[in-house]
Design a protein around this motif. Structure first.
Motif, PDB file in Angstrom:
ATOM      1  N   LEU A 109       0.826  -1.203   0.000  1.00 33.01           N
ATOM      2  CA  LEU A 109       0.000   0.000   0.000  1.00 33.01           C
ATOM      3  C   LEU A 109       0.861   1.254   0.000  1.00 33.01           C
ATOM      4  CD1 LEU A 109      -2.610  -0.850   2.794  1.00 33.01           C
ATOM      5  CD2 LEU A 109      -3.129  -0.506   0.382  1.00 33.01           C
ATOM      6  N   THR A 110       0.415   2.254  -0.713  1.00 34.13           N
ATOM      7  CA  THR A 110       0.942   3.613  -0.568  1.00 34.13           C
ATOM      8  C   THR A 110      -0.268   4.492  -0.286  1.00 34.13           C
ATOM      9  OG1 THR A 110       2.771   3.208  -2.094  1.00 34.13           O
ATOM     10  CG2 THR A 110       2.202   5.504  -1.651  1.00 34.13           C
ATOM     11  N   LEU A 111      -0.262   5.082   0.905  1.00 39.14           N
ATOM     12  CA  LEU A 111      -1.407   5.875   1.353  1.00 39.14           C
ATOM     13  C   LEU A 111      -1.028   7.334   1.494  1.00 39.14           C
ATOM     14  CD1 LEU A 111      -2.651   3.544   4.236  1.00 39.14           C
ATOM     15  CD2 LEU A 111      -3.521   3.637   1.906  1.00 39.14           C
ATOM     16  N   SER A 112      -1.970   8.200   1.202  1.00 36.33           N
ATOM     17  CA  SER A 112      -1.825   9.615   1.501  1.00 36.33           C
ATOM     18  C   SER A 112      -2.438   9.830   2.886  1.00 36.33           C
ATOM     19  CB  SER A 112      -2.556  10.443   0.453  1.00 36.33           C
ATOM     20  OG  SER A 112      -2.456  11.803   0.762  1.00 36.33           O
ATOM     21  N   MET A 113      -1.584  10.184   3.861  1.00 30.36           N
ATOM     22  CA  MET A 113      -2.057  10.320   5.238  1.00 30.36           C
ATOM     23  C   MET A 113      -2.000  11.767   5.682  1.00 30.36           C
ATOM     24  SD  MET A 113      -0.600   6.866   7.086  1.00 30.36           S
ATOM     25  CE  MET A 113      -2.062   6.441   8.020  1.00 30.36           C
ATOM     26  N   ARG A 114      -2.909  12.127   6.576  1.00 27.63           N
ATOM     27  CA  ARG A 114      -2.990  13.481   7.105  1.00 27.63           C
ATOM     28  C   ARG A 114      -3.170  13.409   8.615  1.00 27.63           C
ATOM     29  NH1 ARG A 114      -6.703  11.162   4.913  1.00 27.63           N
ATOM     30  NH2 ARG A 114      -8.838  11.041   5.597  1.00 27.63           N
ATOM     31  N   ASP A 115      -2.938  14.534   9.276  1.00 29.43           N
ATOM     32  CA  ASP A 115      -3.073  14.571  10.729  1.00 29.43           C
ATOM     33  C   ASP A 115      -4.549  14.561  11.114  1.00 29.43           C
ATOM     34  OD1 ASP A 115      -1.225  14.939  13.140  1.00 29.43           O
ATOM     35  OD2 ASP A 115      -2.900  16.283  13.572  1.00 29.43           O
ATOM     36  N   HIS A 116      -4.838  13.899  12.221  1.00 31.89           N
ATOM     37  CA  HIS A 116      -6.203  13.851  12.717  1.00 31.89           C
ATOM     38  C   HIS A 116      -6.202  14.170  14.207  1.00 31.89           C
ATOM     39  CE1 HIS A 116     -10.426  12.674  12.773  1.00 31.89           C
ATOM     40  NE2 HIS A 116     -10.169  12.136  13.954  1.00 31.89           N
ATOM     41  N   GLY A 117      -6.662  15.339  14.551  1.00 30.89           N
ATOM     42  CA  GLY A 117      -6.862  15.730  15.938  1.00 30.89           C
ATOM     43  C   GLY A 117      -5.609  15.841  16.792  1.00 30.89           C
ATOM     44  N   GLY A 118      -4.451  15.916  16.186  1.00 29.65           N
ATOM     45  CA  GLY A 118      -3.215  16.016  16.949  1.00 29.65           C
ATOM     46  C   GLY A 118      -2.862  14.746  17.704  1.00 29.65           C
ATOM     47  N   VAL A 119      -3.459  13.598  17.303  1.00 30.44           N
ATOM     48  CA  VAL A 119      -3.155  12.332  17.973  1.00 30.44           C
ATOM     49  C   VAL A 119      -2.783  11.207  17.012  1.00 30.44           C
ATOM     50  CG1 VAL A 119      -4.596  12.817  19.995  1.00 30.44           C
ATOM     51  CG2 VAL A 119      -5.570  11.583  18.061  1.00 30.44           C
ATOM     52  N   ALA A 120      -3.037  11.408  15.700  1.00 30.44           N
ATOM     53  CA  ALA A 120      -2.834  10.303  14.767  1.00 30.44           C
ATOM     54  C   ALA A 120      -2.679  10.809  13.345  1.00 30.44           C
ATOM     55  CB  ALA A 120      -4.007   9.340  14.842  1.00 30.44           C
ATOM     56  N   LYS A 121      -2.116   9.950  12.511  1.00 25.99           N
ATOM     57  CA  LYS A 121      -2.115  10.143  11.064  1.00 25.99           C
ATOM     58  C   LYS A 121      -3.082   9.124  10.490  1.00 25.99           C
ATOM     59  CE  LYS A 121       1.267  13.175  11.006  1.00 25.99           C
ATOM     60  NZ  LYS A 121       0.995  14.594  10.855  1.00 25.99           N
ATOM     61  N   THR A 122      -3.942   9.559   9.567  1.00 32.39           N
ATOM     62  CA  THR A 122      -4.940   8.669   8.980  1.00 32.39           C
ATOM     63  C   THR A 122      -4.865   8.709   7.463  1.00 32.39           C
ATOM     64  OG1 THR A 122      -6.658  10.373   8.927  1.00 32.39           O
ATOM     65  CG2 THR A 122      -6.520   9.034  10.921  1.00 32.39           C
ATOM     66  N   GLY A 123      -5.173   7.582   6.847  1.00 34.77           N
ATOM     67  CA  GLY A 123      -5.200   7.499   5.390  1.00 34.77           C
ATOM     68  C   GLY A 123      -6.225   6.487   4.930  1.00 34.77           C
ATOM     69  N   SER A 124      -6.933   6.832   3.849  1.00 34.99           N
ATOM     70  CA  SER A 124      -8.005   5.965   3.333  1.00 34.99           C
ATOM     71  C   SER A 124      -7.445   4.704   2.693  1.00 34.99           C
ATOM     72  CB  SER A 124      -8.838   6.718   2.295  1.00 34.99           C
ATOM     73  OG  SER A 124      -9.517   7.779   2.913  1.00 34.99           O
ATOM     74  N   LEU A 125      -8.102   3.602   2.991  1.00 32.67           N
ATOM     75  CA  LEU A 125      -7.738   2.298   2.439  1.00 32.67           C
ATOM     76  C   LEU A 125      -8.636   1.958   1.257  1.00 32.67           C
ATOM     77  CD1 LEU A 125      -7.380   0.588   5.885  1.00 32.67           C
ATOM     78  CD2 LEU A 125      -5.545   0.727   4.189  1.00 32.67           C
ATOM     79  N   PRO A 126      -8.151   1.108   0.349  1.00 35.00           N
ATOM     80  CA  PRO A 126      -8.970   0.752  -0.819  1.00 35.00           C
ATOM     81  C   PRO A 126     -10.248  -0.016  -0.474  1.00 35.00           C
ATOM     82  CG  PRO A 126      -6.695  -0.048  -1.081  1.00 35.00           C
ATOM     83  CD  PRO A 126      -6.811   0.542   0.280  1.00 35.00           C
ATOM     84  N   ASP A 127     -10.160  -0.948   0.500  1.00 33.61           N
ATOM     85  CA  ASP A 127     -11.307  -1.800   0.828  1.00 33.61           C
ATOM     86  C   ASP A 127     -11.543  -1.844   2.328  1.00 33.61           C
ATOM     87  OD1 ASP A 127     -11.812  -2.733  -1.894  1.00 33.61           O
ATOM     88  OD2 ASP A 127      -9.950  -3.878  -1.667  1.00 33.61           O
ATOM     89  N   ALA A 128     -12.803  -2.049   2.709  1.00 34.05           N
ATOM     90  CA  ALA A 128     -13.159  -2.146   4.130  1.00 34.05           C
ATOM     91  C   ALA A 128     -12.705  -3.486   4.712  1.00 34.05           C
ATOM     92  CB  ALA A 128     -14.668  -1.994   4.296  1.00 34.05           C
ATOM     93  N   PHE A 129     -12.535  -3.526   6.041  1.00 33.77           N
ATOM     94  CA  PHE A 129     -12.098  -4.720   6.750  1.00 33.77           C
ATOM     95  C   PHE A 129     -13.279  -5.414   7.407  1.00 33.77           C
ATOM     96  CE2 PHE A 129      -7.731  -2.685   7.949  1.00 33.77           C
ATOM     97  CZ  PHE A 129      -7.341  -2.732   6.630  1.00 33.77           C
ATOM     98  N   SER A 130     -13.135  -6.717   7.623  1.00 29.65           N
ATOM     99  CA  SER A 130     -14.089  -7.473   8.423  1.00 29.65           C
ATOM    100  C   SER A 130     -13.859  -7.129   9.891  1.00 29.65           C
ATOM    101  CB  SER A 130     -13.864  -8.972   8.222  1.00 29.65           C
ATOM    102  OG  SER A 130     -14.570  -9.696   9.192  1.00 29.65           O
ATOM    103  N   LEU A 131     -14.929  -6.943  10.628  1.00 29.46           N
ATOM    104  CA  LEU A 131     -14.835  -6.636  12.052  1.00 29.46           C
ATOM    105  C   LEU A 131     -15.417  -7.775  12.885  1.00 29.46           C
ATOM    106  CD1 LEU A 131     -15.941  -2.896  11.880  1.00 29.46           C
ATOM    107  CD2 LEU A 131     -13.635  -3.847  11.736  1.00 29.46           C
ATOM    108  N   ALA A 132     -15.437  -8.963  12.326  1.00 29.50           N
ATOM    109  CA  ALA A 132     -16.107 -10.107  12.945  1.00 29.50           C
ATOM    110  C   ALA A 132     -15.615 -10.426  14.345  1.00 29.50           C
ATOM    111  CB  ALA A 132     -15.951 -11.341  12.051  1.00 29.50           C
ATOM    112  N   ASP A 133     -14.328 -10.305  14.601  1.00 32.10           N
ATOM    113  CA  ASP A 133     -13.821 -10.690  15.923  1.00 32.10           C
ATOM    114  C   ASP A 133     -13.258  -9.508  16.708  1.00 32.10           C
ATOM    115  OD1 ASP A 133     -11.660 -10.405  14.244  1.00 32.10           O
ATOM    116  OD2 ASP A 133     -10.818 -12.389  14.619  1.00 32.10           O
ATOM    117  N   ASP A 134     -13.752  -8.314  16.414  1.00 35.35           N
ATOM    118  CA  ASP A 134     -13.309  -7.122  17.130  1.00 35.35           C
ATOM    119  C   ASP A 134     -14.475  -6.495  17.886  1.00 35.35           C
ATOM    120  OD1 ASP A 134     -10.439  -6.512  16.545  1.00 35.35           O
ATOM    121  OD2 ASP A 134     -11.153  -6.745  14.492  1.00 35.35           O
TER     122      ASP A 134
END
Length: 196
Positions: A109-134
């Protein structure tokens, strides 16, 4: 009728039905067995968590005590990622969850990431993840690798983030995650699996 049979003590029966035990010779407590078991489990888990968990702000390796840690489904050990943001190189150790496996399916992956709230860097992913066991949400620590389900973002936490619905912890970052705070603007971030 001449017998020495006593009537049962209703309080004793109620305590027994609820799992209460007489005074425990080992602990000296009058505590329900289920509560003693929960408390003991909590103490054991807390002790191993405190021992393995890095102190606040540390970016050491992923704690081995988490049951989801330890990696790949084939038993070859933890899956590690290389994350490169400018001159900063981080290594992430993934938990063994459906969401983490879905991340691996999208590599490299190569992601374009930006700052979010002064606590994290975030970047959009191509596909959503399964959250079955989270769980429905999480309170990530500094140096956690996360996924934010509502916006389908990969998240590199360098600051303190409280609990929020939709946050999924994918693993832990090793390296100077705090250096992400100094990186302004859009970042091109490369994420790929480290091959042992």
């Amino acid at each position: 009728m001449g017998g020495s049979q006593r009537e049962p003590d209703p309080d004793h029966l109620n305590r027994t039905a609820l799992g209460w035990t007489p005074l425990d010779a080992r602990t000296g407590s009058r505590c329900p067995r289920w509560l003693r078991h929960c408390y003991t489990s909590l103490l054991i888990h807390h002790a191993s968590w405190r021992q393995d968990r890095p102190s606040h702000g540390s970016t050491s390796a992923c704690p081995a005590s988490l049951p989801e840690d330890a990696g790949s489904a084939n038993g070859a050990g933890p899956v590690k990622l290389e994350i490169i943001a400018g001159d900063l190189e981080l290594v992430a150790t993934l938990r063994d969850t459906a969401a983490a496996r879905d991340l691996l399916d999208q590599f490299p992956l190569t992601l374009s990431m930006r700052d979010h709230g002064g606590v994290a860097k975030t970047g959009s992913l191509p596909d959503a993840f399964s959250l079955a066991d989270d769980p429905d949400g999480a309170a990530p620590d500094v140096a956690d690798l996360g996924y934010y389900a509502p916006s389908n973002d990969l998240v590199l936490y360098y600051g303190d983030q409280s609990y929020y619905d939709g946050i999924v912890i994918l693993g832990r970052l090793q390296g100077d995650a705090g250096a992400l705070a100094e990186m302004d603007g859009e970042l091109n971030v490369q994420v790929r699996r480290l091959v042992p």
